[in-house]
Design a protein around this motif. Structure first.
Motif, PDB file in Angstrom:
ATOM      1  N   GLY A   1       0.793  -1.219   0.000  1.00  0.00           N
ATOM      2  CA  GLY A   1       0.000   0.000   0.000  1.00  0.00           C
ATOM      3  C   GLY A   1       0.826   1.269   0.000  1.00  0.00           C
ATOM      4  N   THR A   2       0.271   2.304   0.624  1.00  0.00           N
ATOM      5  CA  THR A   2       0.856   3.645   0.614  1.00  0.00           C
ATOM      6  C   THR A   2       0.798   4.236   2.015  1.00  0.00           C
ATOM      7  N   ALA A   3       1.838   4.952   2.401  1.00  0.00           N
ATOM      8  CA  ALA A   3       1.858   5.685   3.667  1.00  0.00           C
ATOM      9  C   ALA A   3       1.692   7.173   3.381  1.00  0.00           C
ATOM     10  N   LEU A   4       0.817   7.823   4.169  1.00  0.00           N
ATOM     11  CA  LEU A   4       0.574   9.256   4.014  1.00  0.00           C
ATOM     12  C   LEU A   4       0.458   9.914   5.389  1.00  0.00           C
ATOM     13  N   PRO A   5       0.759  11.213   5.488  1.00  0.00           N
ATOM     14  CA  PRO A   5       0.610  11.917   6.762  1.00  0.00           C
ATOM     15  C   PRO A   5      -0.841  11.907   7.245  1.00  0.00           C
ATOM     16  N   PHE A   6      -1.007  12.041   8.558  1.00  0.00           N
ATOM     17  CA  PHE A   6      -2.341  12.072   9.167  1.00  0.00           C
ATOM     18  C   PHE A   6      -2.409  13.221  10.169  1.00  0.00           C
ATOM     19  N   PRO A   7      -2.397  14.472   9.677  1.00  0.00           N
ATOM     20  CA  PRO A   7      -2.370  15.623  10.578  1.00  0.00           C
ATOM     21  C   PRO A   7      -3.623  15.857  11.412  1.00  0.00           C
ATOM     22  N   PRO A   8      -4.805  15.301  11.087  1.00  0.00           N
ATOM     23  CA  PRO A   8      -5.960  15.607  11.934  1.00  0.00           C
ATOM     24  C   PRO A   8      -5.782  15.227  13.401  1.00  0.00           C
ATOM     25  N   VAL A   9      -5.028  14.177  13.682  1.00  0.00           N
ATOM     26  CA  VAL A   9      -4.836  13.771  15.079  1.00  0.00           C
ATOM     27  C   VAL A   9      -3.637  14.475  15.685  1.00  0.00           C
ATOM     28  N   GLY A  10      -2.687  14.834  14.893  1.00  0.00           N
ATOM     29  CA  GLY A  10      -1.513  15.528  15.403  1.00  0.00           C
ATOM     30  C   GLY A  10      -0.387  15.432  14.399  1.00  0.00           C
ATOM     31  N   PHE A  11       0.384  16.491  14.267  1.00  0.00           N
ATOM     32  CA  PHE A  11       1.505  16.453  13.347  1.00  0.00           C
ATOM     33  C   PHE A  11       2.484  15.391  13.799  1.00  0.00           C
ATOM     34  N   GLY A  12       3.001  14.656  12.846  1.00  0.00           N
ATOM     35  CA  GLY A  12       3.867  13.524  13.140  1.00  0.00           C
ATOM     36  C   GLY A  12       3.132  12.208  13.066  1.00  0.00           C
ATOM     37  N   SER A  13       1.801  12.237  12.929  1.00  0.00           N
ATOM     38  CA  SER A  13       1.011  11.017  12.779  1.00  0.00           C
ATOM     39  C   SER A  13       0.962  10.638  11.302  1.00  0.00           C
ATOM     40  N   TRP A  14       0.911   9.340  11.030  1.00  0.00           N
ATOM     41  CA  TRP A  14       0.898   8.813   9.668  1.00  0.00           C
ATOM     42  C   TRP A  14      -0.137   7.710   9.547  1.00  0.00           C
ATOM     43  N   MET A  15      -0.503   7.378   8.305  1.00  0.00           N
ATOM     44  CA  MET A  15      -1.422   6.277   8.024  1.00  0.00           C
ATOM     45  C   MET A  15      -0.788   5.349   7.002  1.00  0.00           C
ATOM     46  N   ALA A  16      -1.011   4.048   7.198  1.00  0.00           N
ATOM     47  CA  ALA A  16      -0.636   3.038   6.206  1.00  0.00           C
ATOM     48  C   ALA A  16      -1.926   2.556   5.562  1.00  0.00           C
ATOM     49  N   PHE A  17      -2.086   2.832   4.275  1.00  0.00           N
ATOM     50  CA  PHE A  17      -3.262   2.381   3.534  1.00  0.00           C
ATOM     51  C   PHE A  17      -2.984   1.021   2.910  1.00  0.00           C
ATOM     52  N   HIS A  18      -3.975   0.133   2.955  1.00  0.00           N
ATOM     53  CA  HIS A  18      -3.884  -1.171   2.301  1.00  0.00           C
ATOM     54  C   HIS A  18      -3.824  -0.955   0.791  1.00  0.00           C
ATOM     55  N   GLY A  19      -3.092  -1.815   0.089  1.00  0.00           N
ATOM     56  CA  GLY A  19      -2.920  -1.694  -1.354  1.00  0.00           C
ATOM     57  C   GLY A  19      -4.204  -1.852  -2.149  1.00  0.00           C
ATOM     58  N   ALA A  20      -5.238  -2.477  -1.560  1.00  0.00           N
ATOM     59  CA  ALA A  20      -6.509  -2.631  -2.267  1.00  0.00           C
ATOM     60  C   ALA A  20      -7.259  -1.311  -2.355  1.00  0.00           C
ATOM     61  N   ASP A  21      -6.801  -0.290  -1.645  1.00  0.00           N
ATOM     62  CA  ASP A  21      -7.429   1.029  -1.632  1.00  0.00           C
ATOM     63  C   ASP A  21      -8.922   0.920  -1.330  1.00  0.00           C
ATOM     64  N   ASN A  22      -9.225   0.128  -0.284  1.00  0.00           N
ATOM     65  CA  ASN A  22     -10.618  -0.114   0.108  1.00  0.00           C
ATOM     66  C   ASN A  22     -10.981   0.597   1.407  1.00  0.00           C
TER      67      ASN A  22
END
Length: 159
Positions: free
Chosen positions: A25-46
């Motif tokens: 998958g893909t990793a992207l920043p997740f600023p809504p919870v706090g700067f420095g947070s990230w998300m790992a998305f599954h490759g199925a993009d579901n």
């Protein structure tokens, strides 16, 4: 279906990148919870993802959305999860070794296998290859679980 869950890590960005790699998958920043947070998305993009917060983040209820705040507390946690992968055991061991994370094969009750990985030496995840996923799905059903509980502790079902 579980859409997402959150964990914490010493290096949230790097951990999200590695989890996304395992998932294809893909990793992207997740600023809504706090700067420095990230998300790992599954490759199925579901919509399936793992949120990774900087170690010490706690979620705090507010009048609007939950926010992440830092707190001093032990590194251990009862939180863990099992994730699927299309990769081989060898690939998973190589990724864990590259990151300096302990990884080992474990048989859960002799019924199904997992690769137990310890992120930062304190956050356990279980990775299931395609063969392990088949074992898990054959084993972990309501009927099978009920039968196990009835055999081990029938009084728990009587309550």
């Amino acid at each position: 279906m579980l859409f997402h869950l959150s964990i914490e890590a010493d290096d949230a960005k790097r951990t999200a990148e590695v989890l996304a790699e395992i998932w294809g998958g893909t990793a992207l920043p997740f600023p809504p919870v706090g700067f420095g947070s990230w998300m790992a998305f599954h490759g199925a993009d579901n919509g399936t993802m793992i949120e990774v917060y900087p170690r010490g983040t706690t979620l705090t209820e507010t009048d609007s959305d939950a926010v992440g705040t830092m707190a001093d507390r032990p590194r251990g946690s009862a939180v863990h999860f099992a994730m699927s992968t299309d990769r081989s055991m060898e690939d998973i061991y190589a990724i864990a070794a590259r990151e300096g994370w302990r990884a080992k094969y474990c048989s859960r009750g002799g019924k199904f296998g997992v690769i137990e990985i310890w992120i930062d030496g304190c956050q356990m995840i279980e990775v299931l290859t395609p063969e392990m996923q088949r074992q898990y799905l054959d084993c972990v059903t309501v009927a099978n679980w009920r039968g196990m509980v009835e055999a081990m502790a029938p009084e728990l079902l009587a309550a």
